[in-house]
Each structure stands twice: as structure tokens, then as C-alpha cells.
Design a protein around this motif. Structure first.
Motif, PDB file in Angstrom:
ATOM      1  N   PHE A   1     -70.989  87.009 -31.059  1.00 38.62           N
ATOM      2  CA  PHE A   1     -72.323  87.344 -31.546  1.00 38.62           C
ATOM      3  C   PHE A   1     -72.217  87.667 -33.023  1.00 38.62           C
TER       4      PHE A   1
ATOM      5  N   ARG B   1     -75.580  89.323 -27.752  1.00 35.44           N
ATOM      6  CA  ARG B   1     -76.503  88.420 -27.048  1.00 35.44           C
ATOM      7  C   ARG B   1     -75.982  88.165 -25.638  1.00 35.44           C
TER       8      ARG B   1
ATOM      9  N   SER C   1     -78.443  83.968 -31.018  1.00 37.17           N
ATOM     10  CA  SER C   1     -78.323  84.475 -32.385  1.00 37.17           C
ATOM     11  C   SER C   1     -79.067  83.594 -33.386  1.00 37.17           C
TER      12      SER C   1
END
Length: 271
Positions: free
Chosen positions: A154, A160, A179
């Protein structure tokens, strides 16, 4: 000779006029013998499975939050669920307390995946007391199982995750919010995209995904279709739906209290 009383004669005349449709009285409805055609169009038939997706921008931190005019965005989600009568709902940038309220008001079941921010769950604010920030899936049918996990990479401070539930109807419904560092090869978003494709490919059941993937190219695995909000009035092209249900169709609805349009996906279930 046949004799009719005046009253009897009036009754026969009025009855004849009413039968001929030449006379009517307020408050009296005449029965119709016309039967509407029994076809899908006349019944307003729709495919048997439907999903509503919304990015609701509810954390209280993002620049889009003032537009939500909280709690009006929560009311809008409830209204769209009820108006579309969907089987499932996927929500990105949601708060656990708001999702619980939406589920209670609609009668849906739900699962929530908390997003870790700076190493810990992020409490939603303005106002507080709304639970933690994350993503959710709500379903009309009971939820038999649920899974969620973080991606291997991430960017920035926000972890995420993906979330999938299996319903009593035997359909898997998934969501994720990827992202925002772009979709170039080697980016965090591209890594998450590839991992999401693996997750969806491994479900082994009729599956539908809807989410804000922050990219225009698809993350769908082989054998899954792709629908996108490329024609949306707000932030077009970055919200996607994937699946292996049959004959998918996408409807876009312009929202009032968030900065992404709503997606309604309707499709058939494999036989």
C-alpha cells in the motif's frame, strides 16, 4: 301482455347504459375483462441479481466530506437501496456505525472491513461516534461466510483491503478501494489490481465485484466481464464492476451528497 313497473323499467334502462359504457357514477368502478399480456416487459422484469455500489466519502477527513452534508449521505444510500431493490450493496469510504444504521433501516445483513491507517483503525469524525473507517458489503439474503485481507503493498499511510461475502443464495459479493498512485506497471495500484484478480478468480462461485479501483484499465480475471463508470458525471472511469454472472448491464445514477456517481449492476445467475 307483459307489464313492467316504472321502477323496473328504469332499472333495466340504467343497467343497459352502464353495460354499454354510456353511463357512470362517481365512486362506482366497473370491472374490466381485459387481461394484461403476460410478458416480461409488462411485468417490469429484471435480471435476478443486482448490486448497488457507492463511494460515500464518510471518514470526515477527505476534501469531499463537506459535500456529504452528513447525515444526508446516509439517507441517500438508504433511499437508493430501497428505490433499486437490489440484492447487495458495496460501499467504499464508509464508517462502521453508519453501515450498521443503513443495515438496520433497510433490513439488510452486512460485513465491514476496517482499514488500518497509520498502523491503527481510523475513527471517523465530524461527528465522532460513527465507528471506524473502511469498506462494507450489505446483502438482502443472509451472509454465510465473509473474508477480508490486506494487499501485500500500500502507498502512504492507508492500508488497502478486499472484502468478500458468500450469501445464502450462493453468490459471492466483493468490494475493494485501491490506492491512488496510478496504474503504471510497478505501481502499488497495479500490484493490488493483480492481487484482486487472483482473489476473484479463486472464489469458485457466481461472483460479482464492485468498487473504486482508482484506475481505468480492468482488474478482472480471465472469464469475468468488466463494466465501468466511464460515462459518469463525476470522476468517470475509476469505479468498476467485474463478475461471471450472465448478461450484465450497468445503470449510472448521479448522486447528490458524494463525489462519485452510483453504479447499479444487474445480471443473471448462471444455471
Amino acid at each position: 301482455m307483459i307489464r313492467f313497473s316504472l321502477t323496473r323499467l328504469r332499472t333495466l334502462v340504467i343497467g343497459g347504459l352502464m353495460a354499454a359504457g354510456l353511463l357512470s357514477f362517481p365512486g362506482i368502478a366497473l370491472a374490466s375483462t381485459v387481461t394484461p399480456p403476460d410478458d416480461p416487459a409488462s411485468r417490469g422484469a429484471r435480471p435476478p441479481y443486482s448490486v448497488l455500489h457507492m463511494n460515500v466519502c464518510l471518514s470526515g477527513y477527505a476534501g469531499c466530506y463537506p459535500r456529504t452534508q452528513y447525515p444526508k449521505i446516509v439517507d441517500e444510500v438508504v433511499e437508493r437501496i430501497q428505490a433499486n431493490d437490489v440484492n447487495a450493496v458495496t460501499l467504499n469510504e464508509a464508517c462502521s456505525g453508519d453501515v450498521a444504521e443503513i443495515a438496520e433501516r433497510t433490513g439488510y445483513h452486512y460485513r465491514f472491513a476496517t482499514v488500518v491507517y497509520n498502523g491503527a483503525p481510523l475513527a471517523c469524525k465530524s461527528p465522532g461516534g460513527r465507528g471506524e473507517f473502511g469498506n462494507a458489503v450489505l446483502t438482502k439474503e443472509a451472509i454465510r461466510a465473509a473474508e477480508d485481507a490486506p494487499y501485500s503493498r500500500f502507498s502512504g499511510v492507508e492500508q488497502r483491503r478486499w472484502l468478500c461475502v458468500t450469501t445464502a443464495r450462493g453468490v459471492d459479493v466483493c468490494t475493494s478501494h485501491l490506492s491512488t498512485d496510478g496504474e503504471a506497471a510497478g505501481s502499488t495500484n497495479s500490484t493490488q489490481c493483480a492481487e484482486l484478480a487472483q482473489v476473484l478468480a479463486a472464489r469458485g462461485r457466481p461472483t460479482v465485484f464492485a468498487g473504486d479501483v482508482n484506475r481505468r484499465s480492468s482488474c478482472a480475471p480471465q472469464g469475468h466481464w468488466t463494466l465501468t463508470d466511464a460515462d459518469a458525471t463525476q470522476a468517470p472511469g475509476i469505479q468498476h464492476a467485474y463478475g461471471n454472472l450472465t448478461a450484465p448491464a450497468l445503470e449510472l445514477e448521479q448522486t447528490t451528497y458524494t463525489d462519485h456517481d452510483a453504479l447499479v449492476i444487474r445480471a443473471g445467475l448462471p444455471k
